[in-house]
Enzyme design. Sequence first.
Site, PDB file in Angstrom:
ATOM      1  CD1 TRP A   1     -32.913  18.046  13.158  1.00 35.05           C
ATOM      2  CD2 TRP A   1     -31.539  16.482  12.319  1.00 35.05           C
ATOM      3  NE1 TRP A   1     -32.771  17.053  14.098  1.00 35.05           N
ATOM      4  CE2 TRP A   1     -31.934  16.083  13.611  1.00 35.05           C
ATOM      5  CE3 TRP A   1     -30.681  15.653  11.593  1.00 35.05           C
ATOM      6  CZ2 TRP A   1     -31.494  14.897  14.197  1.00 35.05           C
ATOM      7  CZ3 TRP A   1     -30.258  14.471  12.178  1.00 35.05           C
ATOM      8  CH2 TRP A   1     -30.659  14.096  13.460  1.00 35.05           C
TER       9      TRP A   1
ATOM     10  CG  ASP B   1     -32.120  13.203   6.401  1.00 32.64           C
ATOM     11  OD1 ASP B   1     -32.507  12.047   6.640  1.00 32.64           O
ATOM     12  OD2 ASP B   1     -31.843  14.019   7.303  1.00 32.64           O
TER      13      ASP B   1
ATOM     14  CE  LYS C   1     -38.236  11.809  13.302  1.00 31.64           C
ATOM     15  NZ  LYS C   1     -37.764  12.664  14.339  1.00 31.64           N
TER      16      LYS C   1
END
Length: 395
Positions: free
Chosen positions: A130, A210, A245
């Site tokens: 990311w 993560d 999310k």
Amino acid sequence: MFEQIQRVPGDAILGLIEAFKNDTNPQKVDLGVGVYRDAAGTTPVMRAVKEAEALLLKNETTKSYIGSHGDPRYGKVILPMLLGEESPVLAANRASATQSPGGTGALRLAADFVRTQLPGRGIWVSDPTWPNHLGIFQAAGLKLGKYPYVDADNRLDFPGMLAALKEIPTGDVVVLHACCHNPSGFDLSREQWQQVLEVVQERELLPLIDFAYQGFGEGLTEDAYGARLMAESLDEVLITSSCSKNFGIYRERTGALVVIAKNQENMENVRSQVAVVARENYSNPPAHGGAIVTEILESAELAAMWREELTEMRDRINGLRRDFVDALKPHGLADKFACIGEQRGMFSYTGLSPEQVDRLRDEFGIYMVRSGRANVAGFSDENLPYLAKAFAAVN
Ligand code: LMR
């Protein structure tokens, strides 16, 4: 003084939101920023979230500060979600949760903690990762390294990853994506997690896991396999979690930094230092998103409703992956893009070049990150034939 300041281009991912909005092509498709979309292309508020908010509106009695670690009730529900109800790590009281402004805030807390308390340690991220990982860790002043993750043929490069991990200096921090690797969508198998664990043990590395997409790959428990393996096998682990999310509460900025230490005493010491970095960054985290998550997870009824909605989202994405590969068949491209059916989570590394991505945008109004990352949630039954035609035109 400001006359000297140079303008920089906007963020490559967030900039797509604006560019897409301004496009007048009626067939335009947004495969950019990582937000879930339903069949109608919208990002609705989940029913469980609406119900929790109604309860909060009725029952909330104060807007006073919640403290640098956030609401303890939130910590109590988030830890079992990540580590498992029956986790030996929880039984041993060696895990702490600090509520944070999103997963991004948790990453910055972790980075500042490493810089201030473990000075001199490098931090290693997958290549690709990311893009904001690079920004966050560099802004925190950490020395950044990369290990390979995707090969030139757009496949998971596990041998390359493992070989590189073995060369990381002892004691450095290694960032691992728990599931739904962003941007590639390639996840580690259970055997591969085991091998990574062995290298982490050998090299005495500190894993920073993560965990931004729990529930979007295979399921809430299945997606936690790697994180739980590390937490249960190692004395020290950091986990950054996001509720953006899986609860669909992106703008409420809700996440957590979880610290796992060898014992409760060490954990409390580290926890006290995390409070310092939180205080220096933003003092207290925003409360609303954490309160929503707490209301949901504390209620058997709301939790069941939420899990059902999450399952719907996951199934929809996994179905669309398969359908897109099918839609490519008439164009003779199903084999070339078979990986899209195999990857997991919201994203797919398509293997398209930046020039091909530019053509999709200019000729078809299809918006993706220039790395070739597509947000699969932007696919729909309606736009699949159009997307397949566009992919064929640029291939
Ligand atoms: C993404 O990668 O698109 C998301 O995580 C949103 C973001 O903040 O970049």
